[in-house]
Scaffold this active site. Structure first.
Site, mmCIF file in Angstrom:
data_model
loop_
_atom_site.group_PDB
_atom_site.id
_atom_site.type_symbol
_atom_site.label_atom_id
_atom_site.label_comp_id
_atom_site.label_asym_id
_atom_site.label_seq_id
_atom_site.Cartn_x
_atom_site.Cartn_y
_atom_site.Cartn_z
ATOM 1 N N LYS A 153 0.854 -1.193 0.000
ATOM 2 C CA LYS A 153 0.000 0.000 0.000
ATOM 3 C C LYS A 153 0.887 1.240 0.000
ATOM 4 C CE LYS A 153 -1.807 2.658 3.129
ATOM 5 N NZ LYS A 153 -1.746 3.935 2.382
ATOM 6 N N GLY B 138 7.472 4.845 7.600
ATOM 7 C CA GLY B 138 6.606 5.994 7.865
ATOM 8 C C GLY B 138 6.938 6.583 9.219
ATOM 9 N N SER B 139 5.973 7.237 9.808
ATOM 10 C CA SER B 139 6.249 7.962 11.051
ATOM 11 C C SER B 139 6.332 7.016 12.246
ATOM 12 C CB SER B 139 5.162 9.005 11.285
ATOM 13 O OG SER B 139 3.932 8.335 11.460
ATOM 14 N N THR B 140 6.948 7.500 13.300
ATOM 15 C CA THR B 140 7.115 6.692 14.509
ATOM 16 C C THR B 140 5.765 6.393 15.155
ATOM 17 O OG1 THR B 140 9.333 7.540 14.816
ATOM 18 C CG2 THR B 140 8.240 6.703 16.788
ATOM 19 N N GLY C 232 4.177 3.703 13.173
ATOM 20 C CA GLY C 232 4.953 2.474 13.374
ATOM 21 C C GLY C 232 4.569 1.780 14.671
ATOM 22 N N GLU D 249 10.781 1.224 9.549
ATOM 23 C CA GLU D 249 11.698 2.333 9.228
ATOM 24 C C GLU D 249 10.959 3.618 9.553
ATOM 25 O OE1 GLU D 249 14.740 1.966 8.428
ATOM 26 O OE2 GLU D 249 14.622 -0.197 8.211
ATOM 27 N N CYS E 178 13.586 11.116 5.823
ATOM 28 C CA CYS E 178 13.683 10.584 7.197
ATOM 29 C C CYS E 178 15.048 10.887 7.791
ATOM 30 C CB CYS E 178 13.413 9.091 7.184
ATOM 31 S SG CYS E 178 14.466 8.216 6.021
ATOM 32 N N GLU F 278 10.238 15.821 15.108
ATOM 33 C CA GLU F 278 10.581 15.708 13.694
ATOM 34 C C GLU F 278 9.683 16.689 12.933
ATOM 35 O OE1 GLU F 278 9.235 12.265 11.428
ATOM 36 O OE2 GLU F 278 11.161 12.193 10.401
HETATM 37 P P1 NAD Z 1 2.766 8.050 7.927
HETATM 38 O O1 NAD Z 1 3.177 7.225 9.089
HETATM 39 O O2 NAD Z 1 1.704 9.053 8.128
HETATM 40 O O3 NAD Z 1 2.246 7.118 6.742
HETATM 41 C C1 NAD Z 1 3.070 6.137 6.163
HETATM 42 C C2 NAD Z 1 2.190 5.087 5.520
HETATM 43 O O4 NAD Z 1 1.456 4.413 6.544
HETATM 44 C C3 NAD Z 1 1.151 5.640 4.546
HETATM 45 O O5 NAD Z 1 1.005 4.746 3.464
HETATM 46 C C4 NAD Z 1 -0.113 5.664 5.396
HETATM 47 O O6 NAD Z 1 -1.295 5.590 4.638
HETATM 48 C C5 NAD Z 1 0.077 4.423 6.237
HETATM 49 N N1 NAD Z 1 -0.643 4.396 7.518
HETATM 50 C C6 NAD Z 1 -1.015 5.447 8.292
HETATM 51 N N2 NAD Z 1 -1.667 5.007 9.404
HETATM 52 C C7 NAD Z 1 -1.702 3.656 9.317
HETATM 53 C C8 NAD Z 1 -2.215 2.621 10.160
HETATM 54 N N3 NAD Z 1 -2.830 2.883 11.319
HETATM 55 N N4 NAD Z 1 -2.077 1.328 9.769
HETATM 56 C C9 NAD Z 1 -1.443 1.036 8.618
HETATM 57 N N5 NAD Z 1 -0.937 1.961 7.768
HETATM 58 C C10 NAD Z 1 -1.047 3.261 8.128
HETATM 59 O O7 NAD Z 1 4.095 8.687 7.354
HETATM 60 P P2 NAD Z 1 4.221 9.718 6.114
HETATM 61 O O8 NAD Z 1 3.728 11.035 6.604
HETATM 62 O O9 NAD Z 1 3.651 9.116 4.900
HETATM 63 O O10 NAD Z 1 5.805 9.748 5.903
HETATM 64 C C11 NAD Z 1 6.647 10.555 6.626
HETATM 65 C C12 NAD Z 1 7.283 9.782 7.763
HETATM 66 O O11 NAD Z 1 7.978 8.647 7.251
HETATM 67 C C13 NAD Z 1 8.332 10.596 8.493
HETATM 68 O O12 NAD Z 1 8.207 10.384 9.876
HETATM 69 C C14 NAD Z 1 9.648 10.018 7.973
HETATM 70 O O13 NAD Z 1 10.735 10.211 8.828
HETATM 71 C C15 NAD Z 1 9.282 8.585 7.798
HETATM 72 N N6 NAD Z 1 10.208 7.911 6.866
HETATM 73 C C16 NAD Z 1 11.144 7.052 7.351
HETATM 74 C C17 NAD Z 1 12.067 6.439 6.497
HETATM 75 C C18 NAD Z 1 13.138 5.507 7.016
HETATM 76 O O14 NAD Z 1 13.785 4.816 6.216
HETATM 77 N N7 NAD Z 1 13.371 5.440 8.324
HETATM 78 C C19 NAD Z 1 12.018 6.714 5.129
HETATM 79 C C20 NAD Z 1 11.049 7.603 4.665
HETATM 80 C C21 NAD Z 1 10.147 8.188 5.548
#
Ligand code: NAD
Length: 490
Positions: free
Chosen positions: A183, A236-238, A241, A259, A294, A393
């Site tokens: 997704k 995605g975000s902490t 996660g 990640e 990130c 962040e």
């Molecule tokens: P986000 O956590 O809002 O969303 C990431 C993904 O998760 C999206 O596809 C979203 O639809 C999905 N998602 C959201 N809530 C969910 C849930 N409850 N269950 C399952 N899926 C869910 O993050 P974002 O705003 O898309 O991305 C930015 C974040 O990603 C920043 O915190 C950034 O640091 C992090 N990031 C980390 C890395 C790494 O390698 N460590 C790389 C890129 C981005």
């Protein structure tokens, strides 16, 4: 790099299940262009029934196609062909990425597409290079450790580097013989579909890779919870996660690769060397992709002897950038993904200023940029360790500046209470650099550089609140396998 007309980019509108576009039912989600805020297209919001269809199809295709049981070299051939197709279709794929994300077409064609193809190639090479083990047992028995794929892996990616993030998940998972249901972010949903279509064109059995579209709370959550998803790989975000980890524990005790976010320091010592080189490194480290990376190096921790000169250079660099639409070949500075993220950046900067931080550059949006959000590179000095700008962040082009006198003070400031994704150390004293490397709590330490290279053998992943496990490297491949213990008596 030629500019292109954003109106002329065809968009895949739906999920990809069993090799076909599935239009989906129910609510449709609007997707806007980050550069000018204009409507780009729509996607369906996949619900639990749709996710069930995609996962069941992936599981069935995985069993019937023999993707997990064929000779590993057969998988390698498909992945290599896929990498070639990504390069051949770089213009169509690149335009799709640039129009719908924050990535300027120049960066997409020169970095994103080659890196995506090379990441897939790297994992093609892993297919037949890993073995299990024969374990020392008594001579009348044979003990073995046999690696095997999980089955269906659920992958979830963010919006900041849609193609790269997808390739980091798909390369190892598919190479190791798994099926994947991925997704992408609902903010940047389109390029991943095209990427998956190219995989099928390369010979990946249809259904072994399915793409579902939708919100995290609906579609993403249903994917994590599905009983046939045996492992979850998330970027995605902490905060998200943590939710995913608890959901995965409660719904089948699935292993997770997470990640997550970062707040990475750039630790600069007085003996860092050529100040122009260092300033450019620091500047790129916090402004690449508009700071929406990130690993962005968003905390400058600088020794007092070099601080003033470095800050002067950074102010000049901040004032040198200009915004541009991502479909313009001249664009080098990324817009902020959407209004929500833009407001978050602005409000944290304002809160820091209210707390007493000094604004040395930026702090506001560029004027006259149609309706997109381009935040000026921003320098915040005089921030304490407890400042909101240091703690959170921001995910925008904002650099906080803290100064120190002794090495010990610098190291103490560099570590973060929550995050531990990456750290930059800038010094020409090798002993100091190595002391810092040992001491810093970060999953990646860059010394006299800032940012990743094309060396996919180097894994990436965070400590503490920045995540669990690694993407890239051998580690990501191994994490897509589980090991069966076998004991044979004879
Ligand atoms: P986000 O956590 O809002 O969303 C990431 C993904 O998760 C999206 O596809 C979203 O639809 C999905 N998602 C959201 N809530 C969910 C849930 N409850 N269950 C399952 N899926 C869910 O993050 P974002 O705003 O898309 O991305 C930015 C974040 O990603 C920043 O915190 C950034 O640091 C992090 N990031 C980390 C890395 C790494 O390698 N460590 C790389 C890129 C981005």
């Amino acid at each position: 790099m030629p500019s292109f007309n954003p109106q002329n980019v065809p968009l895949p509108a739906g999920h990809l299940i069993g090799g076909k576009i599935h239009p989906g039912n129910g609510e449709r989600l609007r997707v806007n262009r980050p550069s000018d805020g204009q409507f780009l297209g729509e996607i369906p919001d996949g619900d639990a029934a749709l996710v069930d269809l995609a996962v069941t199809n992936a599981h069935q295709s995985w069993l019937e196609s023999g993707w997990g049981t064929c000779a590993p070299r057969e998988r390698a051939k498909v992945l290599r062909r896929w990498a070639c197709l990504i390069e051949e279709h770089r213009v169509a794929l690149g335009q799709l990425e640039a129009v719908s994300s924050t990535r300027p077409i120049y960066d997409v064609i020169n970095h994103e597409i080659p890196f995506t193809a090379e990441a897939i190639r790297f994992y093609a090479e892993c297919c037949d290079k890993y073995s299990g083990d024969v374990l020392p047992t008594r001579s009348s028995s044979l003990g073995m450790l046999v690696p095997e794929p999980y089955g269906v892996i659920g992958a979830i990616t963010p919006w900041n580097f849609p193609l790269s993030m997808a390739s980091w998940k798909l390369g190892p998972a598919l190479a190791a013989g798994n099926a994947v249901v991925l997704k992408p972010s609902e903010l940047t949903p389109f390029s991943t579909i095209k990427l998956a279509e190219l995989a099928i064109e390369a010979g990946l059995p249809a259904g072994v890779l399915n793409i579902v579209q939708g919100r995290g709370v609906s579609c993403g959550s249903a994917l994590v919870n599905h009983p046939l998803v045996r492992k979850v790989s998330f970027t995605g975000s902490t905060v998200t996660g943590a939710q995913i980890m608890s959901q995965a524990a409660l719904n089948g005790m699935k292993p997770v690769t997470l990640e997550l976010g970062g707040k990475s320091p750039q630790l600069v010592f007085d003996d860092a060397g050529d100040i122009d080189v260092v300033a450019t490194r620091i500047f790129r480290g916090f402004t690449a992709n508009g700071g929406q990376a990130c690993v962005a190096g968003t905390r400058l921790v600088v020794q007092s002897g070099i601080a003033d000169a470095l800050i002067t250079k950074l102010v000049a660099l901040c004032e040198s950038v200009a915004p541009g639409n991502t479909w313009s070949g001249a664009c080098r500075y990324a817009p902020i993904i959407d209004v929500r993220q833009a407001k978050k950046i602005e409000s944290i900067v304002q809160a820091a200023v209210k707390e007493g931080a000094q604004l040395l550059a930026g702090g506001e949006f560029f004027a006259n940029t149609e309706q997109g959000y381009f935040f000026k590179p921003t320098l915040l000095a005089g921030v304490g360790a407890q400042s909101v700008a240091v703690q959170e962040e921001i995910f925008g082009p904002v650099l906080t500046i803290q100064t120190f006198e002794t090495e010990e003070q610098g190291l103490a400031l560099a570590d973060h209470a929550i995050y531990g994704l990456a750290a930059g150390v800038h010094t020409l004293n090798i002993e100091r650099a190595l002391r810092a490397m040992r001491r810093l709590a970060a999953g990646t330490v860059w010394i006299n550089r800032y940012g990743r290279s094309g060396d996919f053998i180097i894994p990436t992943g965070g400590f503490n609140g920045s995540g669990i496990g690694k993407d890239l490297g051998r580690q990501a491949y191994e994490a897509c396998l589980r090991y069966k213990s076998v004991l044979i008596d004879f």
